[in-house]
Design a protein around this motif. Structure first.
Motif, PDB file in Angstrom:
ATOM      1  N   PRO A  82       0.758  -1.147   0.068  1.00 18.61           N
ATOM      2  CA  PRO A  82       0.084  -0.100   0.044  1.00 18.61           C
ATOM      3  C   PRO A  82       1.020   1.358  -0.079  1.00 18.61           C
ATOM      4  CG  PRO A  82      -0.768  -1.413   1.631  1.00 18.61           C
ATOM      5  CD  PRO A  82       0.613  -2.015   1.242  1.00 18.61           C
ATOM      6  N   ASN A  83       2.058   1.165   0.346  1.00 14.82           N
ATOM      7  CA  ASN A  83       2.983   2.510   0.310  1.00 14.82           C
ATOM      8  C   ASN A  83       3.812   2.840  -0.789  1.00 14.82           C
ATOM      9  OD1 ASN A  83       2.254   2.700   3.088  1.00 14.82           O
ATOM     10  ND2 ASN A  83       3.888   2.140   3.965  1.00 14.82           N
ATOM     11  N   ILE A  84       3.333   1.654  -1.674  1.00 15.01           N
ATOM     12  CA  ILE A  84       3.966   2.177  -3.250  1.00 15.01           C
ATOM     13  C   ILE A  84       3.538   3.286  -3.914  1.00 15.01           C
ATOM     14  CG2 ILE A  84       4.254   1.254  -5.606  1.00 15.01           C
ATOM     15  CD1 ILE A  84       6.403  -0.189  -3.847  1.00 15.01           C
ATOM     16  N   VAL A  85       4.367   4.275  -4.063  1.00 17.23           N
ATOM     17  CA  VAL A  85       3.905   5.584  -5.061  1.00 17.23           C
ATOM     18  C   VAL A  85       4.418   5.077  -6.580  1.00 17.23           C
ATOM     19  CG1 VAL A  85       3.991   7.985  -5.607  1.00 17.23           C
ATOM     20  CG2 VAL A  85       3.698   6.846  -3.304  1.00 17.23           C
ATOM     21  N   VAL A  86       3.769   5.013  -7.421  1.00 19.14           N
ATOM     22  CA  VAL A  86       4.301   4.648  -8.887  1.00 19.14           C
ATOM     23  C   VAL A  86       4.693   5.988  -9.500  1.00 19.14           C
ATOM     24  CG1 VAL A  86       3.488   3.895 -11.199  1.00 19.14           C
ATOM     25  CG2 VAL A  86       2.303   3.124  -9.145  1.00 19.14           C
ATOM     26  N   LYS A  87       6.071   5.607  -9.854  1.00 14.86           N
ATOM     27  CA  LYS A  87       6.876   6.840 -10.434  1.00 14.86           C
ATOM     28  C   LYS A  87       6.775   6.910 -12.059  1.00 14.86           C
ATOM     29  CE  LYS A  87      11.238   9.067  -9.181  1.00 14.86           C
ATOM     30  NZ  LYS A  87      12.507   8.558  -8.721  1.00 14.86           N
ATOM     31  N   VAL A  88       6.196   7.955 -12.485  1.00 16.75           N
ATOM     32  CA  VAL A  88       5.902   8.031 -14.043  1.00 16.75           C
ATOM     33  C   VAL A  88       6.882   9.169 -14.633  1.00 16.75           C
ATOM     34  CG1 VAL A  88       4.008   8.355 -15.550  1.00 16.75           C
ATOM     35  CG2 VAL A  88       3.569   7.152 -13.528  1.00 16.75           C
ATOM     36  N   PRO A  89       7.304   8.833 -15.907  1.00 18.25           N
ATOM     37  CA  PRO A  89       8.397   9.963 -16.335  1.00 18.25           C
ATOM     38  C   PRO A  89       7.072  11.129 -16.967  1.00 18.25           C
ATOM     39  CG  PRO A  89       8.137   8.132 -17.705  1.00 18.25           C
ATOM     40  CD  PRO A  89       7.276   7.557 -16.541  1.00 18.25           C
ATOM     41  N   MET A  90       7.552  12.488 -16.888  1.00 19.39           N
ATOM     42  CA  MET A  90       6.907  13.262 -17.488  1.00 19.39           C
ATOM     43  C   MET A  90       7.004  13.339 -19.179  1.00 19.39           C
ATOM     44  SD  MET A  90       5.492  16.130 -18.023  1.00 19.39           S
ATOM     45  CE  MET A  90       4.690  16.419 -16.575  1.00 19.39           C
ATOM     46  N   ILE A  91       6.028  12.419 -19.589  1.00 21.93           N
ATOM     47  CA  ILE A  91       5.879  12.439 -20.997  1.00 21.93           C
ATOM     48  C   ILE A  91       4.377  12.415 -21.057  1.00 21.93           C
ATOM     49  CG2 ILE A  91       8.099  11.265 -21.912  1.00 21.93           C
ATOM     50  CD1 ILE A  91       6.558   8.790 -21.523  1.00 21.93           C
ATOM     51  N   LYS A  92       3.966  12.670 -22.468  1.00 20.39           N
ATOM     52  CA  LYS A  92       2.508  12.644 -22.809  1.00 20.39           C
ATOM     53  C   LYS A  92       1.908  11.534 -22.522  1.00 20.39           C
ATOM     54  CE  LYS A  92      -0.086  14.213 -26.858  1.00 20.39           C
ATOM     55  NZ  LYS A  92      -0.065  14.412 -28.272  1.00 20.39           N
ATOM     56  N   ASP A  93       2.152  10.487 -22.582  1.00 25.42           N
ATOM     57  CA  ASP A  93       1.564   9.059 -22.095  1.00 25.42           C
ATOM     58  C   ASP A  93       1.784   8.974 -20.489  1.00 25.42           C
ATOM     59  OD1 ASP A  93       1.102   8.593 -24.850  1.00 25.42           O
ATOM     60  OD2 ASP A  93       1.150   6.584 -24.669  1.00 25.42           O
ATOM     61  N   GLY A  94       2.656   9.747 -20.145  1.00 27.35           N
ATOM     62  CA  GLY A  94       2.771   9.689 -18.535  1.00 27.35           C
ATOM     63  C   GLY A  94       1.749  10.714 -17.819  1.00 27.35           C
ATOM     64  N   VAL A  95       1.392  11.698 -18.285  1.00 33.00           N
ATOM     65  CA  VAL A  95       0.475  12.448 -17.851  1.00 33.00           C
ATOM     66  C   VAL A  95      -1.027  11.815 -17.974  1.00 33.00           C
ATOM     67  CG1 VAL A  95      -0.692  14.793 -18.125  1.00 33.00           C
ATOM     68  CG2 VAL A  95       1.572  14.841 -18.448  1.00 33.00           C
ATOM     69  N   LYS A  96      -1.206  11.036 -19.221  1.00 33.36           N
ATOM     70  CA  LYS A  96      -2.404  10.532 -19.523  1.00 33.36           C
ATOM     71  C   LYS A  96      -2.400   9.457 -18.281  1.00 33.36           C
ATOM     72  CE  LYS A  96      -3.636   9.228 -23.456  1.00 33.36           C
ATOM     73  NZ  LYS A  96      -3.267   8.600 -24.985  1.00 33.36           N
ATOM     74  N   ALA A  97      -1.453   8.625 -17.949  1.00 36.40           N
ATOM     75  CA  ALA A  97      -1.416   7.689 -17.256  1.00 36.40           C
ATOM     76  C   ALA A  97      -1.580   8.007 -15.572  1.00 36.40           C
ATOM     77  CB  ALA A  97      -0.369   6.710 -17.190  1.00 36.40           C
ATOM     78  N   ILE A  98      -0.964   9.239 -15.294  1.00 42.11           N
ATOM     79  CA  ILE A  98      -1.093   9.797 -13.973  1.00 42.11           C
ATOM     80  C   ILE A  98      -2.520  10.133 -13.640  1.00 42.11           C
ATOM     81  CG2 ILE A  98      -0.845  11.947 -12.580  1.00 42.11           C
ATOM     82  CD1 ILE A  98       2.281  11.967 -14.006  1.00 42.11           C
ATOM     83  N   LYS A  99      -3.343  10.790 -15.014  1.00 39.24           N
ATOM     84  CA  LYS A  99      -4.656  11.018 -14.486  1.00 39.24           C
ATOM     85  C   LYS A  99      -5.584   9.618 -14.422  1.00 39.24           C
ATOM     86  CE  LYS A  99      -8.440  13.619 -14.867  1.00 39.24           C
ATOM     87  NZ  LYS A  99      -9.439  12.668 -14.169  1.00 39.24           N
ATOM     88  N   TRP A 100      -5.036   8.634 -15.086  1.00 36.87           N
ATOM     89  CA  TRP A 100      -5.735   7.180 -14.844  1.00 36.87           C
ATOM     90  C   TRP A 100      -5.528   6.621 -13.465  1.00 36.87           C
ATOM     91  CZ3 TRP A 100      -4.942   2.237 -13.331  1.00 36.87           C
ATOM     92  CH2 TRP A 100      -6.149   1.407 -13.691  1.00 36.87           C
ATOM     93  N   PHE A 101      -4.501   6.944 -12.967  1.00 36.17           N
ATOM     94  CA  PHE A 101      -3.964   6.300 -11.615  1.00 36.17           C
ATOM     95  C   PHE A 101      -4.727   7.155 -10.849  1.00 36.17           C
ATOM     96  CE2 PHE A 101       0.412   4.770 -13.744  1.00 36.17           C
ATOM     97  CZ  PHE A 101      -0.041   3.540 -13.461  1.00 36.17           C
ATOM     98  N   THR A 102      -4.782   8.579 -10.881  1.00 32.80           N
ATOM     99  CA  THR A 102      -5.620   9.395  -9.834  1.00 32.80           C
ATOM    100  C   THR A 102      -7.119   8.758  -9.788  1.00 32.80           C
ATOM    101  OG1 THR A 102      -4.193  11.159 -10.662  1.00 32.80           O
ATOM    102  CG2 THR A 102      -6.030  11.800  -9.288  1.00 32.80           C
ATOM    103  N   ASP A 103      -7.529   8.719 -10.928  1.00 31.93           N
ATOM    104  CA  ASP A 103      -9.069   8.235 -11.061  1.00 31.93           C
ATOM    105  C   ASP A 103      -9.373   6.753 -10.391  1.00 31.93           C
ATOM    106  OD1 ASP A 103      -9.586  10.865 -12.289  1.00 31.93           O
ATOM    107  OD2 ASP A 103      -9.772   9.674 -14.236  1.00 31.93           O
ATOM    108  N   ASN A 104      -8.037   6.150 -10.448  1.00 34.02           N
ATOM    109  CA  ASN A 104      -8.478   4.608  -9.934  1.00 34.02           C
ATOM    110  C   ASN A 104      -7.568   4.564  -8.463  1.00 34.02           C
ATOM    111  OD1 ASN A 104      -9.786   2.802 -12.008  1.00 34.02           O
ATOM    112  ND2 ASN A 104      -8.436   4.518 -13.120  1.00 34.02           N
ATOM    113  N   GLY A 105      -7.228   5.680  -7.934  1.00 31.38           N
ATOM    114  CA  GLY A 105      -6.728   5.356  -6.456  1.00 31.38           C
ATOM    115  C   GLY A 105      -5.306   4.891  -6.088  1.00 31.38           C
ATOM    116  N   ILE A 106      -4.624   5.049  -7.262  1.00 31.31           N
ATOM    117  CA  ILE A 106      -3.125   4.829  -7.245  1.00 31.31           C
ATOM    118  C   ILE A 106      -2.378   6.329  -7.126  1.00 31.31           C
ATOM    119  CG2 ILE A 106      -1.188   3.732  -8.239  1.00 31.31           C
ATOM    120  CD1 ILE A 106      -3.075   1.736  -9.547  1.00 31.31           C
ATOM    121  N   ARG A 107      -1.649   6.321  -6.134  1.00 32.71           N
ATOM    122  CA  ARG A 107      -0.941   7.457  -5.982  1.00 32.71           C
ATOM    123  C   ARG A 107       0.720   7.554  -6.800  1.00 32.71           C
ATOM    124  NH1 ARG A 107       0.844   8.372  -0.543  1.00 32.71           N
ATOM    125  NH2 ARG A 107       1.128   6.389  -0.654  1.00 32.71           N
ATOM    126  N   THR A 108       0.901   8.544  -7.358  1.00 33.78           N
ATOM    127  CA  THR A 108       1.912   8.820  -8.669  1.00 33.78           C
ATOM    128  C   THR A 108       3.053   9.886  -7.968  1.00 33.78           C
ATOM    129  OG1 THR A 108       0.591  10.408  -9.758  1.00 33.78           O
ATOM    130  CG2 THR A 108       0.903   8.070 -10.453  1.00 33.78           C
TER     131      THR A 108
END
Ligand code: G3P
Length: 217
Positions: A82-108
């Motif tokens: 539960p303490n894992i925060v998913v580290k995502v690179p600052m790229i276009k697909d990364g931003v889209k994925a961050i939004k998806w993770f946010t909407d699905n309760g996964i912290r980034t």
């Protein structure tokens, strides 16, 4: 300001933890490679070990660069602990994925941030953290801590909940400047954390106190 350690080295993580000031850990593929950890199973087991060692947020970085791959990988990383925060690179697909993770309760944690514009996008997508790389900005001839000041101002004005996680720390002064300028978190190698302890007048003063204490024994 929270203190994270920027390493995958278990001995260094333990040393920072024993100091009593550790709030979390950040890793990246380069830090994993430095420890000689190879293969997905070994890497995921290593994250699990770190999570069991430190009670705080542990950033685990994806290596996919397309939306579907980042999401699949991020889901697996988030399932480790539960303490894992998913580290995502600052790229276009990364931003889209961050939004998806946010909407699905996964912290980034959005990594490889070098400008205010990038940080604003990551915050808008709901990243829990943005990681501006201040040492690498210094290396490129700019002043990395100026980005921390700019982000602290923007995030306050805009009321963003995203935390500013200053990364790519090279020395104790970087940590002090980050504290002064309003970073929420600093992630640092052990060496820079320990360098905060040091002052020659402390050493001289202590030597004198101990010498004088002999007179009172
Ligand atoms: O974890 C990312 C960041 O801290 C990398 O630091 O020293 O490789 O620029 P550095």
């Amino acid at each position: 300001m929270k203190f994270f350690i920027d390493t995958a080295n278990l001995a260094q993580i333990k040393e920072a933890k024993d100091l009593g000031i550790l709030d979390g850990v950040t890793t990246n593929p380069s830090l994993m490679a430095k420890e000689g950890i190879k293969g997905q199973e070994a890497i995921y087991n290593h994250y699990k070990t770190i999570c069991e060692l430190v009670d705080g947020d542990i950033s685990a970085e994806v290596i996919s660069t397309d939306f579907a791959g980042i999401v699949e990988e991020g889901k697996k990383l988030a399932a480790i602990h539960p303490n894992i925060v998913v580290k995502v690179p600052m790229i276009k697909d990364g931003v889209k994925a961050i939004k998806w993770f946010t909407d699905n309760g996964i912290r980034t944690n959005c990594t490889l941030i070098f400008s205010a514009g990038q940080a604003i996008l990551a915050a808008k997508a709901g990243a829990a953290y943005v990681s501006p790389f201040i040492g690498r900005i210094d290396d490129s001839g700019w002043e990395g801590t100026e980005l921390i000041a700019q982000l602290a101002h923007i995030f306050t004005v805009q009321g963003y909940e995203t935390e500013i996680l200053a990364a790519s720390i090279r020395n104790a002064n970087h940590i002090i400047k980050c504290a002064e300028l309003g970073a929420d978190v600093v992630t640092s190698p052990l060496e820079s954390i320990l360098a905060l302890l040091k002052h020659p007048l402390t050493d001289l003063g202590l030597a004198k106190f101990l010498e004088d204490a002999k007179k009172t024994a």
